[in-house]
Design an enzyme around this catalytic site. Structure first.
Site, PDB file in Angstrom:
ATOM      1  N   ASP A   1      -8.075  19.578  -5.607  1.00 36.69           N
ATOM      2  CA  ASP A   1      -8.087  18.576  -4.548  1.00 36.69           C
ATOM      3  C   ASP A   1      -7.331  19.157  -3.360  1.00 36.69           C
ATOM      4  O   ASP A   1      -6.492  20.052  -3.522  1.00 36.69           O
ATOM      5  CB  ASP A   1      -7.433  17.270  -5.022  1.00 36.69           C
TER       6      ASP A   1
ATOM      7  N   ARG B   1      -2.205   5.945   9.637  1.00 37.03           N
ATOM      8  CA  ARG B   1      -1.822   6.882   8.589  1.00 37.03           C
ATOM      9  C   ARG B   1      -0.931   8.012   9.107  1.00 37.03           C
ATOM     10  O   ARG B   1      -0.108   8.540   8.366  1.00 37.03           O
ATOM     11  CB  ARG B   1      -3.063   7.449   7.899  1.00 37.03           C
TER      12      ARG B   1
END
Length: 298
Positions: free
Chosen positions: A163, A53
């Site tokens: 978030d 990632r």
């Protein structure tokens, strides 16, 4: 059709990725950095995930080693933009409309009717989607509230959706979803609260203003201290995020959530999450649903 130029770029990316191996020390440093800045606890078997990632961030900065990337994060990121990009890359976002439907049934059958039928109840009712991802949870909350209280509006219902990932929040604020992704929405609610997209949005649905007016999307790292919210909440949904935190971090967050809930308010967790050892703060009232006993004072 794949051009020779595009093929060369793809091959070059693959060759770069093949060289991007992470050493034990690099993984340790990045894992500790991620934990310190997001609360996410990465075990050793997440090493390949971190490597893959973050590889795109190394490519973005034309870096060859994860130690160079760590140095960038710690020494050359004064505005914190790369920190945000790194967290966006490392976080996992999985959500659906009306996921874990027993929570929405509890709201529709217990919480919202009690609120609606009590003329002395403080308004507005405040709901917090604390791991909002791409917004499905917040829009599900808004639909459930409006169905239970059809005469209410943004003066009566306030939904905060937060978030840590700015990319998913941008998606959430747009309120645009594919028909396939919206298959969990009952047909009647789909017609009432969404528009069929046209032109560039052909094959998609768009949340109507009546839903969007109830929700405020904001970036928030649950590790931030203090949280910026002033008013107390009636309901907090923090589902399927605490599983990424270690036990001390979970305990701290549970205590802080008790501090932002009204006495008698509700905390809803994911189906695999539970509160242990905090009976002074919460009492269980249903599967993964807890009622706040009130703020604890020493």
């Amino acid at each position: 059709m794949v051009t020779s130029h595009n093929a060369s770029n793809s091959i070059r990316s693959l060759l770069v990725d093949s060289r991007l191996t992470i050493t034990d020390e690099e993984f340790r440093r990045l894992r500790e950095f991620i934990h310190a800045h997001s609360g996410i606890a990465l075990s050793g078997h997440k090493r390949a995930l971190v490597c893959s990632r973050l590889a795109k961030r190394l490519r973005h900065h034309d870096l060859q080693h994860y130690s160079d990337y760590y140095r960038l994060l710690t020494e050359n990121d004064p505005d914190g933009l790369e920190l945000v990009a790194m967290i966006n890359s490392i976080t996992t976002n999985k959500t659906d409309f009306f996921r874990e439907p027993h929570h929405f049934r509890f709201l529709a059958e217990e919480v919202f009717p009690a609120y609606r039928n009590n003329p002395n109840r403080e308004r507005p009712i405040r709901l917090w989607s604390a791991a909002a991802s791409t917004g499905e949870e917040a829009y599900s909350l808004a639909m459930t509230a409006l169905e239970a209280m059809p005469s209410f509006n943004e003066r009566d219902i306030r939904i905060l959706a937060t978030d840590i990932d700015t990319d998913v929040l941008s998606h959430a604020e747009n309120g645009v979803y594919t028909h396939e992704h919206a298959k969990q929405i009952p047909e009647a609610l789909l017609r009432r609260y969404f528009l069929n997209g046209q032109g560039a949005h052909e094959g998609e649905i768009l949340a109507k203003p009546v839903l969007k007016s109830l929700i405020r999307f904001r970036r928030l790292n649950l590790q931030d201290d203090p949280w910026p919210m002033q008013a107390l909440f009636d309901v907090v949904l923090c589902r399927n995020v605490l599983i990424y935190f270690d036990k001390p971090t979970q305990l701290k967050l549970f205590q802080r959530m008790a501090g932002v809930l009204k006495k008698g308010g509700y905390l809803m967790l994911g189906h695999s999450e539970a509160i242990y050892g905090l009976v002074d703060y919460f009492k269980p009232v249903g599967h993964s649903i807890y009622q706040c006993r009130g703020k604890i004072t020493s």
